[in-house]
Design an enzyme around this catalytic site. Structure first.
Site, PDB file in Angstrom:
ATOM      1  CB  CYS A  65      13.769 -20.443   5.748  1.00  0.00           C
ATOM      2  SG  CYS A  65      14.159 -20.989   4.068  1.00  0.00           S
ATOM      3  CB  CYS A  69      19.793 -25.597   4.956  1.00  0.00           C
ATOM      4  SG  CYS A  69      19.045 -25.106   3.379  1.00  0.00           S
ATOM      5  CB  CYS A  72      20.064 -22.846   7.911  1.00  0.00           C
ATOM      6  SG  CYS A  72      19.584 -21.098   7.787  1.00  0.00           S
ATOM      7  CB  CYS A 109      26.097  -9.368   1.072  1.00  0.00           C
ATOM      8  SG  CYS A 109      27.714  -9.227   0.335  1.00  0.00           S
ATOM      9  CB  CYS A 140      26.237  -9.105  -2.957  1.00  0.00           C
ATOM     10  SG  CYS A 140      26.201 -10.919  -2.933  1.00  0.00           S
ATOM     11  CB  CYS A 200      28.922 -14.421  -4.723  1.00  0.00           C
ATOM     12  SG  CYS A 200      29.511 -14.709  -3.025  1.00  0.00           S
ATOM     13  NE  ARG A 272      33.036 -12.055   0.956  1.00  0.00           N
ATOM     14  CZ  ARG A 272      32.134 -12.181  -0.010  1.00  0.00           C
ATOM     15  NH1 ARG A 272      31.164 -13.047   0.088  1.00  0.00           N
ATOM     16  NH2 ARG A 272      32.200 -11.412  -1.075  1.00  0.00           N
TER      17      ARG A 272
HETATM   18  N1  SAM Z   1      17.928 -18.596   1.765  1.00  0.00           N
HETATM   19  C1  SAM Z   1      18.895 -18.385   0.767  1.00  0.00           C
HETATM   20  C2  SAM Z   1      19.614 -19.632   0.342  1.00  0.00           C
HETATM   21  O1  SAM Z   1      19.796 -20.533   1.146  1.00  0.00           O
HETATM   22  O2  SAM Z   1      20.009 -19.703  -0.814  1.00  0.00           O
HETATM   23  C3  SAM Z   1      19.904 -17.307   1.095  1.00  0.00           C
HETATM   24  C4  SAM Z   1      20.431 -17.160   2.522  1.00  0.00           C
HETATM   25  S1  SAM Z   1      21.362 -18.548   3.163  1.00  0.00           S
HETATM   26  C5  SAM Z   1      21.418 -18.168   4.877  1.00  0.00           C
HETATM   27  C6  SAM Z   1      22.986 -18.275   2.498  1.00  0.00           C
HETATM   28  C7  SAM Z   1      24.073 -19.216   2.860  1.00  0.00           C
HETATM   29  O3  SAM Z   1      24.498 -19.008   4.194  1.00  0.00           O
HETATM   30  C8  SAM Z   1      23.813 -20.710   2.817  1.00  0.00           C
HETATM   31  O4  SAM Z   1      23.837 -21.258   1.538  1.00  0.00           O
HETATM   32  C9  SAM Z   1      24.975 -21.238   3.631  1.00  0.00           C
HETATM   33  O5  SAM Z   1      26.082 -21.511   2.798  1.00  0.00           O
HETATM   34  C10 SAM Z   1      25.299 -20.088   4.587  1.00  0.00           C
HETATM   35  N2  SAM Z   1      24.982 -20.462   5.977  1.00  0.00           N
HETATM   36  C11 SAM Z   1      23.758 -20.547   6.541  1.00  0.00           C
HETATM   37  N3  SAM Z   1      23.822 -20.939   7.821  1.00  0.00           N
HETATM   38  C12 SAM Z   1      25.144 -21.113   8.096  1.00  0.00           C
HETATM   39  C13 SAM Z   1      25.866 -21.522   9.262  1.00  0.00           C
HETATM   40  N4  SAM Z   1      25.241 -21.853  10.388  1.00  0.00           N
HETATM   41  N5  SAM Z   1      27.211 -21.569   9.188  1.00  0.00           N
HETATM   42  C14 SAM Z   1      27.850 -21.246   8.029  1.00  0.00           C
HETATM   43  N6  SAM Z   1      27.222 -20.855   6.911  1.00  0.00           N
HETATM   44  C15 SAM Z   1      25.890 -20.801   6.927  1.00  0.00           C
HETATM   45 FE1  SF4 Z   2      16.402 -21.234   4.233  1.00  0.00          FE
HETATM   46 FE2  SF4 Z   2      18.600 -21.178   5.701  1.00  0.00          FE
HETATM   47 FE3  SF4 Z   2      18.379 -22.966   3.770  1.00  0.00          FE
HETATM   48 FE4  SF4 Z   2      18.662 -20.363   3.130  1.00  0.00          FE
HETATM   49  S1  SF4 Z   2      20.156 -21.650   4.162  1.00  0.00           S
HETATM   50  S2  SF4 Z   2      17.215 -21.825   2.242  1.00  0.00           S
HETATM   51  S3  SF4 Z   2      17.572 -19.408   4.850  1.00  0.00           S
HETATM   52  S4  SF4 Z   2      17.100 -22.843   5.606  1.00  0.00           S
END
Ligand code: SAM
Ligand code: SF4
Ligand code: DTB
Length: 325
Positions: A65, A69, A72, A109, A140, A200, A272
């Protein structure tokens, strides 16, 4: 017992109630027993106290990606060992959905490691949503930021919920993510709302934030008009290679308090108990249900990290006398 005085605009029965950060902070600062008691009172006014909704996650496109973040494991710029996986086929996703249904999930989801979907992704995703919905599951998707018109395409395909998290309070957001801003997230949430899809939206705690910032996150969610139908509260899953790896772990009671504040501020939503259950004792999870959590991710995997096995959740539900929805 300590009573929280709500101002007139904070009628907690209203879907459009207005909550200040200070009011949420007062909730979070209550003696633990008073907070849980208030959350139970609200919970029982609006929900079956012994019913928990089950959602199963699948990663339909994994890793690589472009976003940054800090939590992530799927961000290309961090070296986390997550293997990139192109988009799964419709058949692969439909058979995973059928398996989730047979295990007892009611919602499926689908998450994708995109900044946002491209038009060719939308063609495939709408086909997938139709096929999953045809199995009799709620659908979802969490695909990142949506451009005008994309939410309507998903809605036409029968998407029931779109997950897009605010993640944290506005004042610390820039410390966690720089490649999109808070307003981008609010814009996508508005696109989803305008398309008539259920929202959500939640966040992550345990990222080193203060109690005040947790209050800020809950206030932001509660003040969305209307507030989301589903509010995932994730505990940070710490993955080696991500910037947030090594953050001091959050006291589990702070997590429970956050669930309780979400329940009180958003009485009708499904709260949740989301990521992080594998690191939580059964006793803490039981406290989360007592505090008003009434949904979980169900199945042995989240997107890239682990989650309790379905049979251990079934055993926990049996011990607690919980019914699944
Ligand atoms: N890429 C898209 C986005 O960020 O909108 C969708 C998938 S992203 C993985 C969805 C959500 O997963 C993130 O907004 C975050 O809140 C949660 N998430 C991701 N990594 C995480 C982690 N290590 N621990 C807890 N929640 C996490
Ligand atoms: Fe990409 Fe992870 Fe951020 Fe979603 S949460 S936009 S998968 S880096
Ligand atoms: C949400 O709030 N939590 C889920 C779902 N929405 C997409 C994701 C949790 C991801 C945890 C880290 C991982 O497994 O990669």
């Amino acid at each position: 017992m300590t009573d929280i005085k709500l101002n007139k605009s904070a009628d907690i029965t209203e879907k459009s109630a207005c909550w200040s950060v200070a009011q949420i902070r007062l909730l979070l600062d209550l003696p633990f027993n008073d907070l849980i008691y208030q959350a139970q009172l609200v919970h029982r006014q609006h929900h079956d106290a012994n019913a928990v909704q089950l959602s199963t996650l699948i990663s339909v496109k994994t890793g690589g990606c472009p976003e940054d973040c800090g939590y992530c494991p799927q961000a290309a710029r961090y070296h986390t060992g997550v293997e990139n996986q192109d988009m799964l086929s419709v058949d692969e996703i439909v058979s995973a959905a059928a398996a989730a249904k047979s295990q007892g999930a009611s919602r499926f989801c689908m998450g994708a490691a995109w900044r946002g979907p491209k038009q060719r992704d939308m063609v495939k995703m709408t086909e997938i949503v139709r096929a999953v919905k045809a199995l009799g599951l709620e659908t979802c998707a969490t695909l990142g930021m949506l451009k005008p018109g994309q939410a309507a395409q998903l809605s036409d395909a029968g998407l029931d919920y779109y997950n897009h998290n605010l993640d944290t309070a506005p004042e610390i957001y820039d410390e966690i993510i720089t490649t999109r801003d808070y307003q981008d997230r609010l814009n996508t949430l508005q696109e989803v709302r305008d398309a008539g899809i259920n929202v959500c939206c939640g966040g992550i705690v345990g990222m080193g934030e203060t109690r005040q910032s947790r209050a800020g996150l809950i206030a932001q969610l509660a003040n969305l008009k209307p507030y989301p139908e589903s509010v995932p509260i994730n505990q940070l899953v710490q993955v080696a290679g991500t910037p947030l790896y090594g953050t001091e772990a959050l006291d589990p009671f702070e997590f429970v308090r956050t669930i309780a504040a979400a329940r009180i501020a958003m009485p009708k939503t499904k709260v949740r108990l989301s990521a992080g259950r594998q690191e939580m004792s059964e006793a803490i999870q039981a406290l989360c249900f007592l505090a008003g959590a009434n949904s979980i991710f169900y199945g042995d995997k989240l997107l890239t990290t682990g989650n309790p096995e379905a049979n251990s959740d079934q055993a926990l539900f049996k011990k607690l006398g919980l019914q699944s929805l």
